[in-house]
Write an enzyme that holds these catalytic residues in place. Structure first.
Site, PDB file in Angstrom:
ATOM      1  N   GLU A  91      18.869  99.462  20.311  1.00 38.54           N
ATOM      2  CA  GLU A  91      18.666 100.903  20.124  1.00 38.54           C
ATOM      3  C   GLU A  91      18.666 101.298  18.661  1.00 38.54           C
ATOM      4  O   GLU A  91      19.406 100.733  17.862  1.00 38.54           O
ATOM      5  CB  GLU A  91      19.825 101.668  20.777  1.00 38.54           C
ATOM      6  CG  GLU A  91      19.562 102.068  22.198  1.00 38.54           C
ATOM      7  CD  GLU A  91      20.736 102.828  22.785  1.00 38.54           C
ATOM      8  OE1 GLU A  91      21.092 103.891  22.247  1.00 38.54           O
ATOM      9  OE2 GLU A  91      21.294 102.337  23.781  1.00 38.54           O
ATOM     10  N   CYS A 111      27.427  93.108  20.855  1.00 36.01           N
ATOM     11  CA  CYS A 111      28.472  93.043  19.832  1.00 36.01           C
ATOM     12  C   CYS A 111      29.661  92.295  20.432  1.00 36.01           C
ATOM     13  O   CYS A 111      29.892  92.347  21.638  1.00 36.01           O
ATOM     14  CB  CYS A 111      28.902  94.453  19.442  1.00 36.01           C
ATOM     15  SG  CYS A 111      30.149  94.514  18.133  1.00 36.01           S
ATOM     16  N   CYS A 118      33.342 101.773  23.018  1.00 37.45           N
ATOM     17  CA  CYS A 118      31.958 101.545  22.596  1.00 37.45           C
ATOM     18  C   CYS A 118      31.139 100.846  23.683  1.00 37.45           C
ATOM     19  O   CYS A 118      31.560  99.836  24.247  1.00 37.45           O
ATOM     20  CB  CYS A 118      31.951 100.723  21.318  1.00 37.45           C
ATOM     21  SG  CYS A 118      30.293 100.403  20.687  1.00 37.45           S
ATOM     22  N   SER A 190      28.455 100.420   8.149  1.00 37.22           N
ATOM     23  CA  SER A 190      29.709 100.749   8.818  1.00 37.22           C
ATOM     24  C   SER A 190      30.315  99.484   9.435  1.00 37.22           C
ATOM     25  O   SER A 190      29.624  98.708  10.085  1.00 37.22           O
ATOM     26  CB  SER A 190      29.425 101.780   9.908  1.00 37.22           C
ATOM     27  OG  SER A 190      30.599 102.068  10.633  1.00 37.22           O
ATOM     28  N   LEU A 214      38.077 103.465  11.206  1.00 36.81           N
ATOM     29  CA  LEU A 214      39.537 103.358  11.221  1.00 36.81           C
ATOM     30  C   LEU A 214      40.092 103.769  12.588  1.00 36.81           C
ATOM     31  O   LEU A 214      40.768 102.989  13.250  1.00 36.81           O
ATOM     32  CB  LEU A 214      40.109 104.232  10.091  1.00 36.81           C
ATOM     33  CG  LEU A 214      41.598 104.135   9.824  1.00 36.81           C
ATOM     34  CD1 LEU A 214      42.009 102.723   9.464  1.00 36.81           C
ATOM     35  CD2 LEU A 214      42.001 105.092   8.697  1.00 36.81           C
ATOM     36  N   HIS A 215      39.816 104.991  12.976  1.00 37.46           N
ATOM     37  CA  HIS A 215      40.117 105.517  14.322  1.00 37.46           C
ATOM     38  C   HIS A 215      41.596 105.667  14.675  1.00 37.46           C
ATOM     39  O   HIS A 215      41.931 106.274  15.693  1.00 37.46           O
ATOM     40  CB  HIS A 215      39.426 104.704  15.428  1.00 37.46           C
ATOM     41  CG  HIS A 215      37.940 104.602  15.281  1.00 37.46           C
ATOM     42  ND1 HIS A 215      37.165 105.609  14.751  1.00 37.46           N
ATOM     43  CD2 HIS A 215      37.066 103.600  15.580  1.00 37.46           C
ATOM     44  CE1 HIS A 215      35.896 105.233  14.742  1.00 37.46           C
ATOM     45  NE2 HIS A 215      35.800 104.027  15.222  1.00 37.46           N
ATOM     46  N   CYS A 332      26.380 105.691  21.928  1.00 38.29           N
ATOM     47  CA  CYS A 332      25.819 104.521  21.276  1.00 38.29           C
ATOM     48  C   CYS A 332      25.705 103.353  22.263  1.00 38.29           C
ATOM     49  O   CYS A 332      26.698 102.944  22.844  1.00 38.29           O
ATOM     50  CB  CYS A 332      26.718 104.106  20.114  1.00 38.29           C
ATOM     51  SG  CYS A 332      27.572 105.483  19.349  1.00 38.29           S
TER      52      CYS A 332
END
Ligand code: SAH
Length: 345
Positions: A91, A111, A118, A190, A214-215, A332
């Site tokens: 994407e 990933c 995610c 990123s 970071l989150h 995403c």
């Protein structure tokens, strides 16, 4: 490497010389694949036909095809699902910001980082993308929209620093003066925080912007959201980002996806402010885009605003990321998964 779109001008020149061709052929071919963005060897009309045929035997040419496209009626954002030459899907997103058209591109098909919120990581990593395949996402977008892209964010699926060599080659190719000639300053990469690679990137002295996902402001919380937090502590991750800033002078960007009741509390805002206090940094708050496979929810708008205010009052620069293409919204990596499921049926 035999993908012509992934090769440097020097490599193409050397390969062509080995084939008994004059040295100017390298620059000619580089311009065809990087500047004129051709889809086939046949389009390289200033080369003899016999040479074009020979090239087609020796080299491949990264080429993506548009599998699906969604266009926002609200703000012209476009989401693309591209098919790679081997049929895998990825994407990319075209975003017409005020400061310029921005392409959000993928660096891997799938990933392996396993972040809990995610969608791109749900089925693991399929493979790394070639530099030419990263370029193609941008080239086919420019072709499809008829517009120039001035900014690139490597924030699609995949962990760019897990595909380090191809990422660096992509940056070298897209900034090359005989190619698209994008400025390094208009590229943002990123990462979920691969500390050794962040350090290595600092040593490359590029002028790209580094964004760190970071989150969470502490290890315990971050470990519940991102497996990478088991490998590197928040302290050493932020220290690597400090090193990136010292080496490049580029202001760090920290991404913080807000999850209701998890990391959006006043206590988290305070801890985050203390962590980043005195640094030349910017915090990008992203209300989480919920995926159906997980139970995370986005905070209320008022809670997101409160978190931002709290940070600002404590001296930390923070903005809430503007949501683009809300009417074609899907988190995403979700579009690709949907399409895959449909095809599998
Ligand atoms: N692997 C890289 C780049 C890809 S993700 C990284 O981790 O930074 C780009 C950004 O979107 C990251 O900050 C990521 O954590 C965030 N993200 C992923 N899924 C999300 C979701 N469902 N909602 C909000 N942000 C998300």
């Amino acid at each position: 490497m035999n993908d012509l779109r992934s090769m440097t001008i020097e490599e193409i020149t050397a390969a062509l010389q080995e084939m008994g061709q004059p040295s100017f052929r390298g620059a000619q071919i580089f311009a065809w694949v990087q500047e004129k963005k051709v889809r086939s060897f046949d389009e390289m009309t200033n080369l003899p036909k016999t040479l074009r045929e020979r090239l087609a035997e020796v080299f491949s040419l990264s080429l993506l095809t548009i599998e699906q496209k969604l266009i926002s009626q609200e703000d012209r954002t476009r989401k693309y699902v591209y098919a790679l030459p081997d049929g895998l899907l990825i994407e990319s997103v075209f975003m017409p910001y005020d400061y310029g058209n921005t392409a959000c591109i993928s660096s891997q098909a799938g990933c392996r980082m396993g972040c809990r919120f995610c969608a791109s990581t749900l089925e693991g990593l399929a493979r790394n993308l070639l530099p030419g395949e990263m370029l193609e996402q941008i080239f086919r977008m420019e072709e499809d929209t008829g517009e120039k892209i001035s900014h690139v964010v490597v924030m699609g699926s995949g962990e760019p620093l897990d595909n380090y060599d191809n990422l660096l080659r992509f940056i070298a190719l897209i900034t090359h003066e005989k190619g698209k000639h994008l400025s390094e300053r208009n590229i943002t990469v990123s990462t979920c925080g691969l500390v050794p690679q962040i350090r290595r990137l600092a040593g490359e002295h590029l002028q790209i912007t580094l964004a760190l996902s970071l989150h969470a402001p502490n290890d315990a919380l971050r470990k519940t959201m991102m497996p990478i937090a088991n490998a590197y502590s928040v302290q050493e991750t932020v220290a690597a980002c400090d090193e990136y800033f010292s080496a490049t002078g580029r202001r760090m960007s920290y991404e913080y996806s807000l999850v209701r009741g998890v990391n959006d509390t006043d206590a988290c805002a305070q801890e985050l402010a203390a962590l980043l206090h005195g640094k030349n940094a910017h915090v990008n708050l992203i209300p989480i885009n919920p995926i159906k496979e997980r139970d995370y929810l986005a905070p209320e708008r008022s809670a997101a605003l409160r978190f931002q205010k709290r940070l600002e009052n404590l001296g930390i620069n923070a903005t809430i990321r503007k949501k683009m293409g809300a009417d074609i919204d899907s988190a995403c990596g979700q579009l690709r998964l949907k399409l895959r499921t449909k095809q599998g049926e």
